[in-house]
Design a protein around this motif. Structure first.
Motif, PDB file in Angstrom:
ATOM      1  N   GLY A 111       0.933  -1.227  -0.021  1.00 22.00           N
ATOM      2  CA  GLY A 111      -0.218   0.132  -0.064  1.00 22.00           C
ATOM      3  C   GLY A 111       1.079   1.401   0.250  1.00 22.00           C
ATOM      4  N   LYS A 112       1.770   1.123  -0.502  1.00 23.56           N
ATOM      5  CA  LYS A 112       2.952   2.352  -0.590  1.00 23.56           C
ATOM      6  C   LYS A 112       2.674   2.932  -1.994  1.00 23.56           C
ATOM      7  CE  LYS A 112       6.408   0.592   2.895  1.00 23.56           C
ATOM      8  NZ  LYS A 112       7.577   0.239   3.085  1.00 23.56           N
ATOM      9  N   VAL A 113       3.231   4.311  -1.939  1.00 21.72           N
ATOM     10  CA  VAL A 113       3.272   5.150  -3.133  1.00 21.72           C
ATOM     11  C   VAL A 113       4.732   4.897  -3.954  1.00 21.72           C
ATOM     12  CG1 VAL A 113       2.990   7.382  -4.225  1.00 21.72           C
ATOM     13  CG2 VAL A 113       1.374   6.393  -2.546  1.00 21.72           C
ATOM     14  N   PHE A 114       4.889   4.640  -5.009  1.00 20.20           N
ATOM     15  CA  PHE A 114       6.457   4.524  -5.606  1.00 20.20           C
ATOM     16  C   PHE A 114       6.734   5.887  -5.798  1.00 20.20           C
ATOM     17  CE2 PHE A 114       9.488   3.671  -8.780  1.00 20.20           C
ATOM     18  CZ  PHE A 114      10.026   2.755  -8.117  1.00 20.20           C
ATOM     19  N   SER A 115       7.954   6.090  -5.468  1.00 22.25           N
ATOM     20  CA  SER A 115       8.550   7.500  -5.527  1.00 22.25           C
ATOM     21  C   SER A 115      10.001   7.438  -5.879  1.00 22.25           C
ATOM     22  CB  SER A 115       8.162   8.425  -4.521  1.00 22.25           C
ATOM     23  OG  SER A 115       8.706   8.219  -3.385  1.00 22.25           O
ATOM     24  N   ALA A 116      10.648   8.269  -6.239  1.00 20.35           N
ATOM     25  CA  ALA A 116      12.194   8.408  -6.478  1.00 20.35           C
ATOM     26  C   ALA A 116      12.617   8.150  -5.133  1.00 20.35           C
ATOM     27  CB  ALA A 116      12.631   9.823  -7.038  1.00 20.35           C
ATOM     28  N   GLU A 117      12.402   8.546  -4.031  1.00 16.35           N
ATOM     29  CA  GLU A 117      12.928   8.397  -2.749  1.00 16.35           C
ATOM     30  C   GLU A 117      12.788   7.041  -2.249  1.00 16.35           C
ATOM     31  OE1 GLU A 117      10.928  10.732  -3.647  1.00 16.35           O
ATOM     32  OE2 GLU A 117      12.214  12.464  -3.361  1.00 16.35           O
ATOM     33  N   THR A 118      11.653   6.137  -2.672  1.00 16.06           N
ATOM     34  CA  THR A 118      11.497   4.944  -2.147  1.00 16.06           C
ATOM     35  C   THR A 118      12.222   3.776  -2.976  1.00 16.06           C
ATOM     36  OG1 THR A 118       9.480   4.758  -3.481  1.00 16.06           O
ATOM     37  CG2 THR A 118       9.452   5.366  -1.223  1.00 16.06           C
ATOM     38  N   ILE A 119      12.949   4.320  -4.199  1.00 18.70           N
ATOM     39  CA  ILE A 119      13.624   3.273  -5.062  1.00 18.70           C
ATOM     40  C   ILE A 119      14.550   2.311  -4.242  1.00 18.70           C
ATOM     41  CG2 ILE A 119      15.329   3.002  -6.992  1.00 18.70           C
ATOM     42  CD1 ILE A 119      13.880   5.310  -8.381  1.00 18.70           C
ATOM     43  N   PRO A 120      14.633   1.424  -4.255  1.00 18.74           N
ATOM     44  CA  PRO A 120      15.553   0.403  -3.063  1.00 18.74           C
ATOM     45  C   PRO A 120      17.113   0.773  -3.729  1.00 18.74           C
ATOM     46  CG  PRO A 120      13.705  -0.963  -3.955  1.00 18.74           C
ATOM     47  CD  PRO A 120      13.438   0.235  -4.681  1.00 18.74           C
ATOM     48  N   PHE A 121      17.405   0.620  -4.825  1.00 20.50           N
ATOM     49  CA  PHE A 121      18.855   0.697  -5.247  1.00 20.50           C
ATOM     50  C   PHE A 121      19.246   2.012  -5.269  1.00 20.50           C
ATOM     51  CE2 PHE A 121      18.508  -2.951  -8.445  1.00 20.50           C
ATOM     52  CZ  PHE A 121      18.276  -3.863  -7.558  1.00 20.50           C
ATOM     53  N   PRO A 122      20.318   2.432  -4.542  1.00 21.24           N
ATOM     54  CA  PRO A 122      20.724   3.732  -4.026  1.00 21.24           C
ATOM     55  C   PRO A 122      21.224   4.276  -5.473  1.00 21.24           C
ATOM     56  CG  PRO A 122      21.705   2.521  -2.401  1.00 21.24           C
ATOM     57  CD  PRO A 122      21.079   1.513  -3.354  1.00 21.24           C
ATOM     58  N   GLU A 123      21.828   3.614  -6.350  1.00 20.42           N
ATOM     59  CA  GLU A 123      22.365   4.029  -7.563  1.00 20.42           C
ATOM     60  C   GLU A 123      21.116   4.388  -8.485  1.00 20.42           C
ATOM     61  OE1 GLU A 123      24.523   2.407 -11.671  1.00 20.42           O
ATOM     62  OE2 GLU A 123      24.729   1.158 -10.075  1.00 20.42           O
ATOM     63  N   THR A 124      20.259   3.644  -8.541  1.00 20.82           N
ATOM     64  CA  THR A 124      18.981   4.046  -9.383  1.00 20.82           C
ATOM     65  C   THR A 124      18.402   5.036  -8.922  1.00 20.82           C
ATOM     66  OG1 THR A 124      18.737   1.598 -10.039  1.00 20.82           O
ATOM     67  CG2 THR A 124      16.743   3.019 -10.497  1.00 20.82           C
ATOM     68  N   ARG A 125      18.367   5.297  -7.388  1.00 21.82           N
ATOM     69  CA  ARG A 125      17.582   6.375  -6.849  1.00 21.82           C
ATOM     70  C   ARG A 125      18.100   7.668  -7.365  1.00 21.82           C
ATOM     71  NH1 ARG A 125      17.128   4.179  -2.218  1.00 21.82           N
ATOM     72  NH2 ARG A 125      19.177   5.172  -1.196  1.00 21.82           N
ATOM     73  N   HIS A 126      19.427   7.627  -6.887  1.00 18.49           N
ATOM     74  CA  HIS A 126      20.386   8.752  -7.394  1.00 18.49           C
ATOM     75  C   HIS A 126      20.216   8.844  -9.076  1.00 18.49           C
ATOM     76  CE1 HIS A 126      23.703  11.919  -7.267  1.00 18.49           C
ATOM     77  NE2 HIS A 126      24.208  11.115  -8.387  1.00 18.49           N
TER      78      HIS A 126
END
Length: 222
Positions: free
Chosen positions: A185-200
């Motif tokens: 039930g979470k909203v997917f956002s840039a901050e919630t991307i699990p991979f730090p490299e992909t998030r950055h």
């Protein structure tokens, strides 16, 4: 017998008086004024030269901190693939900073396309004559990268966040993250991307889109 002429008289010279203290002081003051005037002229010339060179220096600084190359190809591919040109430029910046290079993982060229992805793009886009070395050609590399961006945007319903995450982290990972977020039930956002490299990476591309739009809007046809 007449007196012998002195050496000074033989040279036909006349006696000279040594300058007085007042005269010496005046000469020193005059010399200082001339030197000061020369310094002022040189300083004025330097300032004028700096003013004339300011636009070139500013442009050179931009080329170092925010490079842009092959803008004609970017504009053409943006129109052909229905993509924002500043998005293509921002992806190139995040991938390679507009340098033709090969990553340790084997991704090649300006938009850092792996051989496997390139073969898939060639097959889907009709590039039957594709060879791996072609990825070093800006025209082909940007065309393939733009095709892949359009494919990902179509796949994820024009969601730029998901498309960029898949461009960097892979479609399989994005599909899994979406499933996990949905189940919790979470909203997917840039901050919630699990991979730090992909998030950055996603955050960097989104940030650089604004930079390229503001700095190179005319060059990119915006």
């Amino acid at each position: 017998m007449s007196a012998r002429p002195t050496a000074h008289q033989l040279r036909g010279g006349t006696s000279r008086r040594r300058p007085t203290a007042r005269q010496s002081t005046a000469r020193r003051r005059s010399l200082r004024r001339r030197r000061f005037a020369i310094v002022l002229v040189a300083l004025a010339a330097a300032v004028a030269g700096a003013v004339m060179l300011a636009p070139q220096l500013h442009q050179a600084a931009e080329e170092i901190t925010l490079p842009l190359r092959h803008e004609d190809i970017i504009r053409q591919q943006a129109q052909d693939k229905n993509l924002p040109p500043d998005l293509i430029a921002a992806v190139i910046y995040a991938e390679s900073r507009f340098r033709d290079q090969t990553s340790p993982a084997g991704a090649k060229g300006l938009m850092q396309i792996t051989p496997e992805t390139a073969q898939y793009i060639a097959q889907k886009s009709g590039g039957t004559a594709f060879e791996l070395r072609d990825l070093g050609t800006p025209q082909i590399n940007i065309a393939y990268g733009s095709w892949y961006l359009r494919y990902l945007l179509d796949r994820y319903g024009e969601n730029e966040l998901l498309a960029l995450a898949a461009y960097n982290g892979g479609e399989g990972n994005v599909d899994r993250w979406l499933g996990e977020h949905g189940a919790e039930g979470k909203v997917f956002s840039a901050e919630t991307i699990p991979f730090p490299e992909t998030r950055h990476y996603v955050q960097k591309v989104q940030e650089m889109r604004g930079e390229y739009r503001a700095t190179y809007g005319t060059e990119l046809g915006l």
